[in-house]
Write a protein that holds these residues in place. Structure first.
Motif, PDB file in Angstrom:
ATOM      1  N   ILE A  70     -15.901   1.810  35.891  1.00 54.88           N
ATOM      2  CA  ILE A  70     -16.213   0.251  35.883  1.00 54.88           C
ATOM      3  C   ILE A  70     -15.010  -0.112  36.849  1.00 54.88           C
ATOM      4  CG2 ILE A  70     -16.248  -1.822  34.663  1.00 54.88           C
ATOM      5  CD1 ILE A  70     -17.435   0.050  32.296  1.00 54.88           C
ATOM      6  N   SER A  71     -15.487  -1.010  37.734  1.00 57.35           N
ATOM      7  CA  SER A  71     -14.294  -1.526  38.927  1.00 57.35           C
ATOM      8  C   SER A  71     -14.071  -2.808  38.926  1.00 57.35           C
ATOM      9  CB  SER A  71     -14.778  -1.081  40.102  1.00 57.35           C
ATOM     10  OG  SER A  71     -15.854  -1.809  40.767  1.00 57.35           O
ATOM     11  N   SER A  72     -14.626  -3.399  37.854  1.00 53.96           N
ATOM     12  CA  SER A  72     -14.594  -5.111  37.951  1.00 53.96           C
ATOM     13  C   SER A  72     -13.024  -5.673  37.689  1.00 53.96           C
ATOM     14  CB  SER A  72     -15.522  -5.651  36.700  1.00 53.96           C
ATOM     15  OG  SER A  72     -15.151  -5.132  35.498  1.00 53.96           O
ATOM     16  N   GLN A  73     -12.150  -4.889  37.201  1.00 56.66           N
ATOM     17  CA  GLN A  73     -10.773  -5.064  36.875  1.00 56.66           C
ATOM     18  C   GLN A  73      -9.918  -4.554  38.102  1.00 56.66           C
ATOM     19  OE1 GLN A  73     -10.057  -7.539  34.623  1.00 56.66           O
ATOM     20  NE2 GLN A  73     -12.030  -7.356  34.033  1.00 56.66           N
ATOM     21  N   LEU A  74     -10.570  -3.696  39.182  1.00 54.82           N
ATOM     22  CA  LEU A  74      -9.755  -3.104  40.377  1.00 54.82           C
ATOM     23  C   LEU A  74      -9.426  -4.159  41.244  1.00 54.82           C
ATOM     24  CD1 LEU A  74     -11.271   0.365  39.835  1.00 54.82           C
ATOM     25  CD2 LEU A  74      -9.209  -0.401  38.906  1.00 54.82           C
ATOM     26  N   ASN A  75      -8.471  -4.165  41.901  1.00 62.40           N
ATOM     27  CA  ASN A  75      -8.314  -4.691  43.417  1.00 62.40           C
ATOM     28  C   ASN A  75      -8.091  -3.638  44.456  1.00 62.40           C
ATOM     29  OD1 ASN A  75      -5.656  -3.751  43.213  1.00 62.40           O
ATOM     30  ND2 ASN A  75      -4.842  -5.751  42.675  1.00 62.40           N
ATOM     31  N   GLU A  76      -8.248  -3.843  45.517  1.00 66.53           N
ATOM     32  CA  GLU A  76      -8.238  -2.884  46.779  1.00 66.53           C
ATOM     33  C   GLU A  76      -7.006  -1.946  46.490  1.00 66.53           C
ATOM     34  OE1 GLU A  76      -8.539  -4.565  50.757  1.00 66.53           O
ATOM     35  OE2 GLU A  76     -10.113  -5.769  50.200  1.00 66.53           O
ATOM     36  N   LYS A  77      -6.075  -2.218  46.015  1.00 70.03           N
ATOM     37  CA  LYS A  77      -4.831  -1.536  46.095  1.00 70.03           C
ATOM     38  C   LYS A  77      -5.170  -0.468  44.717  1.00 70.03           C
ATOM     39  CE  LYS A  77       0.046  -1.304  45.388  1.00 70.03           C
ATOM     40  NZ  LYS A  77       1.121  -2.024  45.559  1.00 70.03           N
ATOM     41  N   SER A  78      -5.823  -1.119  43.823  1.00 74.57           N
ATOM     42  CA  SER A  78      -5.961   0.049  42.568  1.00 74.57           C
ATOM     43  C   SER A  78      -7.251   0.922  43.223  1.00 74.57           C
ATOM     44  CB  SER A  78      -6.399  -0.950  41.533  1.00 74.57           C
ATOM     45  OG  SER A  78      -5.369  -1.867  41.102  1.00 74.57           O
ATOM     46  N   GLU A  79      -8.277   0.314  43.867  1.00 79.58           N
ATOM     47  CA  GLU A  79      -9.299   1.410  44.245  1.00 79.58           C
ATOM     48  C   GLU A  79      -8.720   2.612  44.928  1.00 79.58           C
ATOM     49  OE1 GLU A  79     -13.398  -1.446  44.644  1.00 79.58           O
ATOM     50  OE2 GLU A  79     -11.964  -1.425  46.276  1.00 79.58           O
ATOM     51  N   LEU A  80      -7.632   2.187  46.029  1.00 77.53           N
ATOM     52  CA  LEU A  80      -7.137   3.293  46.841  1.00 77.53           C
ATOM     53  C   LEU A  80      -6.467   4.002  45.907  1.00 77.53           C
ATOM     54  CD1 LEU A  80      -6.181   0.977  49.835  1.00 77.53           C
ATOM     55  CD2 LEU A  80      -7.984   2.711  49.781  1.00 77.53           C
ATOM     56  N   ALA A  81      -5.672   3.687  45.016  1.00 79.10           N
ATOM     57  CA  ALA A  81      -5.027   4.610  44.140  1.00 79.10           C
ATOM     58  C   ALA A  81      -5.841   5.523  43.494  1.00 79.10           C
ATOM     59  CB  ALA A  81      -4.162   3.730  43.288  1.00 79.10           C
ATOM     60  N   LEU A  82      -6.977   4.927  43.029  1.00 79.26           N
ATOM     61  CA  LEU A  82      -7.762   5.983  42.184  1.00 79.26           C
ATOM     62  C   LEU A  82      -8.613   6.875  43.032  1.00 79.26           C
ATOM     63  CD1 LEU A  82      -9.202   6.179  39.499  1.00 79.26           C
ATOM     64  CD2 LEU A  82     -10.937   4.348  39.931  1.00 79.26           C
ATOM     65  N   LEU A  83      -8.977   6.443  44.103  1.00 77.62           N
ATOM     66  CA  LEU A  83      -9.522   7.419  45.290  1.00 77.62           C
ATOM     67  C   LEU A  83      -8.507   8.506  45.498  1.00 77.62           C
ATOM     68  CD1 LEU A  83     -11.478   8.190  47.429  1.00 77.62           C
ATOM     69  CD2 LEU A  83     -10.231   6.553  48.978  1.00 77.62           C
ATOM     70  N   LYS A  84      -7.041   8.255  45.471  1.00 78.63           N
ATOM     71  CA  LYS A  84      -6.116   9.202  45.768  1.00 78.63           C
ATOM     72  C   LYS A  84      -6.046  10.189  44.514  1.00 78.63           C
ATOM     73  CE  LYS A  84      -1.165   9.691  47.132  1.00 78.63           C
ATOM     74  NZ  LYS A  84      -0.167   9.285  47.340  1.00 78.63           N
ATOM     75  N   GLN A  85      -6.180   9.583  43.409  1.00 77.66           N
ATOM     76  CA  GLN A  85      -6.184  10.581  42.244  1.00 77.66           C
ATOM     77  C   GLN A  85      -7.408  11.314  42.163  1.00 77.66           C
ATOM     78  OE1 GLN A  85      -5.838   8.271  38.298  1.00 77.66           O
ATOM     79  NE2 GLN A  85      -6.899   9.903  37.418  1.00 77.66           N
ATOM     80  N   TRP A  86      -8.668  10.931  42.510  1.00 80.15           N
ATOM     81  CA  TRP A  86      -9.616  11.658  42.577  1.00 80.15           C
ATOM     82  C   TRP A  86      -9.675  12.895  43.378  1.00 80.15           C
ATOM     83  CZ3 TRP A  86     -13.957   7.282  42.506  1.00 80.15           C
ATOM     84  CH2 TRP A  86     -14.248   6.579  41.301  1.00 80.15           C
ATOM     85  N   LEU A  87      -9.435  12.536  44.714  1.00 82.53           N
ATOM     86  CA  LEU A  87      -9.293  13.407  45.747  1.00 82.53           C
ATOM     87  C   LEU A  87      -8.167  14.557  45.321  1.00 82.53           C
ATOM     88  CD1 LEU A  87     -10.149  11.372  48.861  1.00 82.53           C
ATOM     89  CD2 LEU A  87     -11.429  12.875  47.431  1.00 82.53           C
ATOM     90  N   THR A  88      -7.054  13.977  44.903  1.00 82.01           N
ATOM     91  CA  THR A  88      -6.024  15.037  44.729  1.00 82.01           C
ATOM     92  C   THR A  88      -6.392  15.987  43.507  1.00 82.01           C
ATOM     93  OG1 THR A  88      -4.088  13.351  45.201  1.00 82.01           O
ATOM     94  CG2 THR A  88      -3.915  15.151  43.573  1.00 82.01           C
ATOM     95  N   GLU A  89      -7.372  15.546  42.579  1.00 79.75           N
ATOM     96  CA  GLU A  89      -7.964  16.330  41.444  1.00 79.75           C
ATOM     97  C   GLU A  89      -8.922  17.346  42.019  1.00 79.75           C
ATOM     98  OE1 GLU A  89      -9.666  14.212  38.148  1.00 79.75           O
ATOM     99  OE2 GLU A  89      -7.886  12.782  37.890  1.00 79.75           O
ATOM    100  N   LEU A  90      -9.580  16.975  42.903  1.00 79.38           N
ATOM    101  CA  LEU A  90     -10.685  17.751  43.615  1.00 79.38           C
ATOM    102  C   LEU A  90      -9.964  18.858  44.515  1.00 79.38           C
ATOM    103  CD1 LEU A  90     -13.409  15.152  44.812  1.00 79.38           C
ATOM    104  CD2 LEU A  90     -13.535  16.920  43.039  1.00 79.38           C
ATOM    105  N   GLY A  91      -8.895  18.370  45.069  1.00 81.57           N
ATOM    106  CA  GLY A  91      -8.102  19.223  46.030  1.00 81.57           C
ATOM    107  C   GLY A  91      -7.358  20.351  45.266  1.00 81.57           C
ATOM    108  N   GLY A  92      -7.223  20.268  43.932  1.00 78.16           N
ATOM    109  CA  GLY A  92      -6.451  21.222  43.138  1.00 78.16           C
ATOM    110  C   GLY A  92      -7.621  22.103  42.497  1.00 78.16           C
ATOM    111  N   LYS A  93      -8.677  22.022  42.800  1.00 76.67           N
ATOM    112  CA  LYS A  93      -9.661  22.889  42.175  1.00 76.67           C
ATOM    113  C   LYS A  93     -10.311  23.819  43.308  1.00 76.67           C
ATOM    114  CE  LYS A  93     -11.592  19.528  39.026  1.00 76.67           C
ATOM    115  NZ  LYS A  93     -12.754  18.530  38.592  1.00 76.67           N
TER     116      LYS A  93
END
Length: 93
Positions: A70-93
Motif C-alpha cells: 500500500i503506497s498511499s503514505q509513500l513519497n517519491e523518495k520512499s518509493e525509490l528506496a523500496l524499489l532498491k530494497q526489492w531489487l536488492t532482495e531479488l538480486g540475492g536470489k
C-alpha cells in the motif's frame, strides 16, 4: 516520479530501462518496464488505488506479481528506496 532520480536508481542497481511512463494528470501514476538480471520487470505506482507493485514477466509475457505494498503514505523518495530494497532482495536470489 522524477525521471532522473528513477533512472539514477535503476542504473545504480544494474537495470536496463526499456520504457518509462509518467501520468501526472492521472493521480501522479507512473510505470517503468526494465530488465534486471536477464529478466523483464515492470514497476507500477498506482496513486489512485494506492498500490506500488513490482511484476516479473516470462518469455510468453505472462506477468507474476513479485512485491506489492500500500503506497498511499509513500513519497517519491520512499518509493525509490523500496524499489532498491526489492531489487536488492531479488538480486540475492
Amino acid at each position: 516520479m522524477n525521471q532522473i532520480d528513477l533512472y539514477t536508481t535503476f542504473r545504480a542497481l544494474g537495470c536496463e530501462i526499456l520504457v518509462f511512463e509518467d501520468h501526472p494528470q492521472f493521480f501522479g501514476n507512473w510505470r517503468a518496464h526494465f530488465k534486471f538480471k536477464r529478466e523483464r520487470y515492470e514497476i507500477v505506482s498506482d496513486n489512485r488505488e494506492g498500490w506500488l507493485t513490482l511484476w516479473r514477466y516470462d518469455a510468453e509475457n505472462k506477468g507474476e506479481r513479485v512485491f506489492e505494498v500500500i503506497s498511499s503514505q509513500l513519497n517519491e523518495k520512499s518509493e525509490l528506496a523500496l524499489l532498491k530494497q526489492w531489487l536488492t532482495e531479488l538480486g540475492g536470489k
